[in-house]
Design a protein around this motif. Sequence first.
Motif, PDB file in Angstrom:
ATOM      1  N   GLY A  89       0.816  -1.205   0.000  1.00 39.41           N
ATOM      2  CA  GLY A  89       0.000   0.000   0.000  1.00 39.41           C
ATOM      3  C   GLY A  89       0.848   1.252   0.000  1.00 39.41           C
ATOM      4  O   GLY A  89       1.751   1.393   0.826  1.00 39.41           O
ATOM      5  N   LEU A  90       0.602   2.160  -0.934  1.00 37.78           N
ATOM      6  CA  LEU A  90       1.266   3.456  -0.993  1.00 37.78           C
ATOM      7  C   LEU A  90       0.216   4.543  -0.818  1.00 37.78           C
ATOM      8  O   LEU A  90      -0.769   4.586  -1.568  1.00 37.78           O
ATOM      9  N   THR A  91       0.428   5.411   0.158  1.00 40.49           N
ATOM     10  CA  THR A  91      -0.501   6.505   0.423  1.00 40.49           C
ATOM     11  C   THR A  91       0.247   7.824   0.381  1.00 40.49           C
ATOM     12  O   THR A  91       1.282   7.975   1.040  1.00 40.49           O
ATOM     13  N   GLY A  92      -0.248   8.773  -0.410  1.00 40.55           N
ATOM     14  CA  GLY A  92       0.344  10.099  -0.488  1.00 40.55           C
ATOM     15  C   GLY A  92      -0.704  11.155  -0.182  1.00 40.55           C
ATOM     16  O   GLY A  92      -1.737  11.208  -0.843  1.00 40.55           O
ATOM     17  N   VAL A  93      -0.444  11.973   0.843  1.00 40.02           N
ATOM     18  CA  VAL A  93      -1.439  12.933   1.323  1.00 40.02           C
ATOM     19  C   VAL A  93      -0.872  14.343   1.250  1.00 40.02           C
ATOM     20  O   VAL A  93       0.245  14.594   1.721  1.00 40.02           O
ATOM     21  N   VAL A  94      -1.620  15.260   0.673  1.00 37.47           N
ATOM     22  CA  VAL A  94      -1.284  16.691   0.673  1.00 37.47           C
ATOM     23  C   VAL A  94      -2.538  17.467   1.056  1.00 37.47           C
ATOM     24  O   VAL A  94      -3.652  16.961   0.915  1.00 37.47           O
ATOM     25  N   ASN A  95      -2.359  18.697   1.534  1.00 45.17           N
ATOM     26  CA  ASN A  95      -3.546  19.461   1.928  1.00 45.17           C
ATOM     27  C   ASN A  95      -3.673  20.762   1.139  1.00 45.17           C
ATOM     28  O   ASN A  95      -4.152  21.766   1.646  1.00 45.17           O
ATOM     29  N   ASN A  96      -3.226  20.717  -0.124  1.00 40.46           N
ATOM     30  CA  ASN A  96      -3.480  21.845  -1.019  1.00 40.46           C
ATOM     31  C   ASN A  96      -3.939  21.308  -2.367  1.00 40.46           C
ATOM     32  O   ASN A  96      -3.993  20.098  -2.580  1.00 40.46           O
ATOM     33  N   SER A  97      -4.274  22.181  -3.270  1.00 39.74           N
ATOM     34  CA  SER A  97      -4.915  21.778  -4.522  1.00 39.74           C
ATOM     35  C   SER A  97      -3.948  21.604  -5.685  1.00 39.74           C
ATOM     36  O   SER A  97      -4.394  21.389  -6.817  1.00 39.74           O
ATOM     37  N   THR A  98      -2.642  21.679  -5.433  1.00 34.75           N
ATOM     38  CA  THR A  98      -1.665  21.635  -6.520  1.00 34.75           C
ATOM     39  C   THR A  98      -0.678  20.481  -6.395  1.00 34.75           C
ATOM     40  O   THR A  98      -0.348  19.813  -7.378  1.00 34.75           O
ATOM     41  N   SER A  99      -0.174  20.227  -5.219  1.00 34.63           N
ATOM     42  CA  SER A  99       0.879  19.225  -5.022  1.00 34.63           C
ATOM     43  C   SER A  99       0.355  17.815  -5.259  1.00 34.63           C
ATOM     44  O   SER A  99      -0.818  17.516  -5.021  1.00 34.63           O
ATOM     45  N   ASN A 100       1.253  16.933  -5.729  1.00 35.29           N
ATOM     46  CA  ASN A 100       0.897  15.543  -5.975  1.00 35.29           C
ATOM     47  C   ASN A 100       1.149  14.698  -4.728  1.00 35.29           C
ATOM     48  O   ASN A 100       2.194  14.807  -4.093  1.00 35.29           O
ATOM     49  N   GLY A 101       0.193  13.829  -4.422  1.00 33.47           N
ATOM     50  CA  GLY A 101       0.388  12.917  -3.310  1.00 33.47           C
ATOM     51  C   GLY A 101       1.426  11.847  -3.621  1.00 33.47           C
ATOM     52  O   GLY A 101       2.266  11.520  -2.791  1.00 33.47           O
ATOM     53  N   LEU A 102       1.371  11.293  -4.827  1.00 38.00           N
ATOM     54  CA  LEU A 102       2.336  10.284  -5.282  1.00 38.00           C
ATOM     55  C   LEU A 102       2.926  10.750  -6.605  1.00 38.00           C
ATOM     56  O   LEU A 102       2.183  11.075  -7.539  1.00 38.00           O
ATOM     57  N   TYR A 103       4.256  10.761  -6.694  1.00 37.76           N
ATOM     58  CA  TYR A 103       4.931  11.166  -7.927  1.00 37.76           C
ATOM     59  C   TYR A 103       6.068  10.194  -8.205  1.00 37.76           C
ATOM     60  O   TYR A 103       6.910   9.937  -7.339  1.00 37.76           O
TER      61      TYR A 103
END
Length: 204
Positions: free
Chosen positions: A113-127
Amino acid sequence: VDIAGVSGNADQNLTSNTNVGIYINRGGTIQTTSGTISIDGRSTFSGASGSTLMRGIYYDASNASTPITIATDSGDISLYGEINTVTTQSSNRGQYVGRTGSLGILSNTGHIGLTGVVNNSTSNGLYFAGIVTVGGASANPANASGNITLTTDRLARSSSATDRFASSGILTVRPHTAGSTVGVGTGTGTLSVGSGFFSTNFVN
């Protein structure tokens, strides 16, 4: 194996790794036979500087001859990267595989499982960039039978990336935030999974 890291709350320039929760350098190996591997990296800078580099987990895969390996024969692998920022710089990422080298996230029968979390509208959670293999620990990753789950509101890859998610198990790609829209193929959505992922990156 349990690893957790939290960055400091400091404004750094783009050449610094200070605002990275967990940094894994080229050649790094995290391995077990049947146990679970859990890595939790969080970048906590709360400012709004446009020059601040933030990554929850940064895999610095800068050399193909010295790959990064995270592997278990039969255990589960859980990788969680989060950035807590209002900065909308696109280079800020929850989990980032950088450069042109190699990263293997490998389990023959366990769940990955890979989880990527951000709290803005531009950044990528998983790259993903470089050569990324998620699947079995054998020479042929498609021999894996475990399930693979990608959880993020925004998923992206570089144009030169050769990432492969290979298993006979179930592949789930889902948003982290309830109510987020999902675009598949040519469809539009906050979480966009383009046609190229299905023809090239997701392998049964």
